[in-house]
Design an enzyme around this catalytic site. Structure first.
Site, PDB file in Angstrom:
ATOM      1  N   GLU A   1       0.762  -1.238  -0.085  1.00  0.00           N
ATOM      2  CA  GLU A   1      -0.072   0.020  -0.020  1.00  0.00           C
ATOM      3  C   GLU A   1       0.902   1.400   0.055  1.00  0.00           C
ATOM      4  O   GLU A   1       0.441   2.188  -0.665  1.00  0.00           O
ATOM      5  CB  GLU A   1      -0.970   0.082   1.217  1.00  0.00           C
ATOM      6  CG  GLU A   1      -1.934  -0.837   1.186  1.00  0.00           C
ATOM      7  CD  GLU A   1      -1.914  -2.437   1.616  1.00  0.00           C
ATOM      8  OE1 GLU A   1      -0.754  -2.635   1.653  1.00  0.00           O
ATOM      9  OE2 GLU A   1      -2.698  -3.202   1.738  1.00  0.00           O
TER      10      GLU A   1
HETATM   11  N1  COA Z   1      -6.777  -3.394  -8.745  1.00  0.00           N
HETATM   12  C1  COA Z   1      -7.529  -3.440  -9.791  1.00  0.00           C
HETATM   13  N2  COA Z   1      -6.889  -3.826 -10.739  1.00  0.00           N
HETATM   14  C2  COA Z   1      -5.876  -4.911 -10.721  1.00  0.00           C
HETATM   15  C3  COA Z   1      -5.109  -4.669  -9.300  1.00  0.00           C
HETATM   16  C4  COA Z   1      -5.750  -4.278  -8.296  1.00  0.00           C
HETATM   17  N3  COA Z   1      -5.245  -4.201  -7.086  1.00  0.00           N
HETATM   18  N4  COA Z   1      -4.082  -5.675  -9.638  1.00  0.00           N
HETATM   19  C5  COA Z   1      -4.109  -5.836 -10.801  1.00  0.00           C
HETATM   20  N5  COA Z   1      -5.291  -5.313 -11.592  1.00  0.00           N
HETATM   21  C6  COA Z   1      -5.420  -5.484 -13.007  1.00  0.00           C
HETATM   22  C7  COA Z   1      -4.404  -4.801 -13.950  1.00  0.00           C
HETATM   23  O1  COA Z   1      -5.114  -3.516 -13.896  1.00  0.00           O
HETATM   24  C8  COA Z   1      -4.610  -5.497 -15.402  1.00  0.00           C
HETATM   25  O2  COA Z   1      -5.775  -5.052 -15.776  1.00  0.00           O
HETATM   26  P1  COA Z   1      -5.988  -4.426 -17.359  1.00  0.00           P
HETATM   27  O3  COA Z   1      -5.492  -5.967 -18.030  1.00  0.00           O
HETATM   28  O4  COA Z   1      -7.368  -4.151 -17.496  1.00  0.00           O
HETATM   29  O5  COA Z   1      -4.976  -3.664 -17.611  1.00  0.00           O
HETATM   30  C9  COA Z   1      -4.696  -6.809 -14.795  1.00  0.00           C
HETATM   31  O6  COA Z   1      -5.396  -6.644 -13.465  1.00  0.00           O
HETATM   32  C10 COA Z   1      -3.704  -7.652 -14.832  1.00  0.00           C
HETATM   33  O7  COA Z   1      -2.601  -7.003 -14.137  1.00  0.00           O
HETATM   34  P2  COA Z   1      -1.079  -6.784 -14.497  1.00  0.00           P
HETATM   35  O8  COA Z   1      -0.261  -6.053 -13.778  1.00  0.00           O
HETATM   36  O9  COA Z   1      -0.887  -6.888 -15.917  1.00  0.00           O
HETATM   37  O10 COA Z   1      -0.701  -8.548 -14.083  1.00  0.00           O
HETATM   38  P3  COA Z   1       0.619  -9.097 -13.618  1.00  0.00           P
HETATM   39  O11 COA Z   1       0.515 -10.631 -13.391  1.00  0.00           O
HETATM   40  O12 COA Z   1       1.846  -8.527 -14.328  1.00  0.00           O
HETATM   41  O13 COA Z   1       0.922  -8.626 -11.952  1.00  0.00           O
HETATM   42  C11 COA Z   1       0.261  -7.932  -9.897  1.00  0.00           C
HETATM   43  C12 COA Z   1       0.148  -9.054 -11.115  1.00  0.00           C
HETATM   44  C13 COA Z   1      -0.580  -8.667  -8.675  1.00  0.00           C
HETATM   45  C14 COA Z   1       1.890  -8.356  -9.432  1.00  0.00           C
HETATM   46  C15 COA Z   1       0.229  -6.614 -10.368  1.00  0.00           C
HETATM   47  O14 COA Z   1      -1.059  -6.518 -10.970  1.00  0.00           O
HETATM   48  C16 COA Z   1       0.130  -5.550  -8.886  1.00  0.00           C
HETATM   49  O15 COA Z   1       0.927  -5.154  -8.468  1.00  0.00           O
HETATM   50  N6  COA Z   1      -1.139  -5.289  -8.791  1.00  0.00           N
HETATM   51  C17 COA Z   1      -1.375  -4.146  -7.611  1.00  0.00           C
HETATM   52  C18 COA Z   1      -1.227  -4.886  -6.570  1.00  0.00           C
HETATM   53  C19 COA Z   1      -1.419  -4.030  -5.244  1.00  0.00           C
HETATM   54  O16 COA Z   1      -0.688  -2.800  -5.273  1.00  0.00           O
HETATM   55  N7  COA Z   1      -2.143  -3.835  -4.254  1.00  0.00           N
HETATM   56  C20 COA Z   1      -2.414  -3.223  -2.787  1.00  0.00           C
HETATM   57  C21 COA Z   1      -3.849  -2.623  -3.185  1.00  0.00           C
HETATM   58  S1  COA Z   1      -4.180  -1.750  -1.795  1.00  0.00           S
END
Ligand code: COA
Length: 258
Positions: free
Chosen positions: A130
């Site tokens: 976060e």
């Molecule tokens: N909220 C909304 N959408 C999310 C998300 C979240 N927390 N995490 C991933 N997504 C969505 C991405 O926006 C993407 O959507 P799109 O295809 O429409 O662009 C899709 O999921 C795939 O995400 P991507 O980042 O391309 O996948 P990845 O496999 O390369 O990585 C993660 C996966 C989980 C490591 C990465 O998505 C990430 O770091 N997410 C955020 C995690 C985070 O900070 N969580 C704390 C929230 S308080």
């Protein structure tokens, strides 16, 4: 049940699967709502002996849905759902067993910390990320602290760093690393679902009652519930079965069969 959450019953085992793989199972309010409702319903269902929680796709759960919260939304309602979800371990008296693949970040790690037992794949990753978003993991903090201790939780919240399954195991966030975490978690859940329902329910109730109490008060609760447990049919059967060198046939398990 919504498509966002798959629910399968196998005997006394309830298997819930987060099913928003294209968004890495990010917790939007619709998914939170169905998950909260499914856990509450399972808590009330005497035929459920254990709950397995897993996620479909590349990630277990990417935490709060950032797109939803960035737009116009009812933050109070989302907060209430998150508060309910990330404190489930303070109420649920059925074992919740997590199978973790891929990332479990933010609220995803909060869910893991609410599982009583968790198994993760060797390449799973965890983090309270976060802070990278200018946020603090307010609502998951207590659950993670309860699992890892405050010092480690504070360091993770301050740095927002991600860490490996090996570190998660060493820290006590997960219990096992397994090549096939779902198969292993299923094996554990099936075993737990066959144990004495009365003992599990009484035990988890005890754990919840003594959390935060000082040792003397916790001791008083322990003596009271132990005395009650010794009067139960399950304990009588458990001891009898041991002395007769046979597997126990739990009376409370019979009552818990559909
Ligand atoms: N909220 C909304 N959408 C999310 C998300 C979240 N927390 N995490 C991933 N997504 C969505 C991405 O926006 C993407 O959507 P799109 O295809 O429409 O662009 C899709 O999921 C795939 O995400 P991507 O980042 O391309 O996948 P990845 O496999 O390369 O990585 C993660 C996966 C989980 C490591 C990465 O998505 C990430 O770091 N997410 C955020 C995690 C985070 O900070 N969580 C704390 C929230 S308080």
């Amino acid at each position: 049940m919504s498509d966002l959450l798959q629910s399968v019953r196998e005997g006394r085992l309830l298997h819930l699967t987060l099913n928003r793989p294209e968004k890495r199972n990010a917790l939007n309010s619709a998914l939170c709502r169905v998950l909260v409702d499914a856990l509450d319903a399972a808590a009330r269902d005497r035929f459920v002996g254990a709950i397995l929680l897993s996620g479909n796709g590349k990630a277990f759960c990417a935490g709060m849905d950032l797109k939803e919260t960035a737009g116009p939304c009812d933050l109070r309602q989302i907060d209430a759902l998150h508060e309910h979800l990330f404190t489930v371990y303070t109420r649920l008296q059925k074992p919740l067993i997590g199978a973790i693949q891929g990332a479990a970040l933010g609220g995803g790690m909060g869910l893991v910390s609410n599982c009583h037992i968790a198994v993760a794949a060797p390449d799973a990753s965890f983090g309270l990320t976060e802070i990278r978003l200018g946020l603090w993991p307010f609502l998951v903090y207590r659950g993670v602290s309860a699992a890892l201790g405050e010092r480690r939780t504070l360091e993770l919240a301050l740095t927002g760093r991600t860490f490996s399954a090996a570190e998660a195991r060493e820290a006590g966030l997960i219990h096992e690393v397994a090549a096939d975490p779902l198969a292993r978690a299923l094996e554990i859940a099936r075993g737990v679902a066959e144990t004495s329902p009365a003992a599990i329910q009484g035990g988890l109730s005890f754990v919840q009652q003594v959390r935060g109490l000082d040792w003397t008060r916790a001791g008083a609760v322990a003596r009271k519930v132990r005395e009650e447990a010794f009067g139960s049919e399950d304990v009588a059967e458990g001891i009898r079965a041991f002395l007769e060198k046979r597997p126990p046939r739990w009376p409370s398990l019979k009552e818990s069969m559909p």
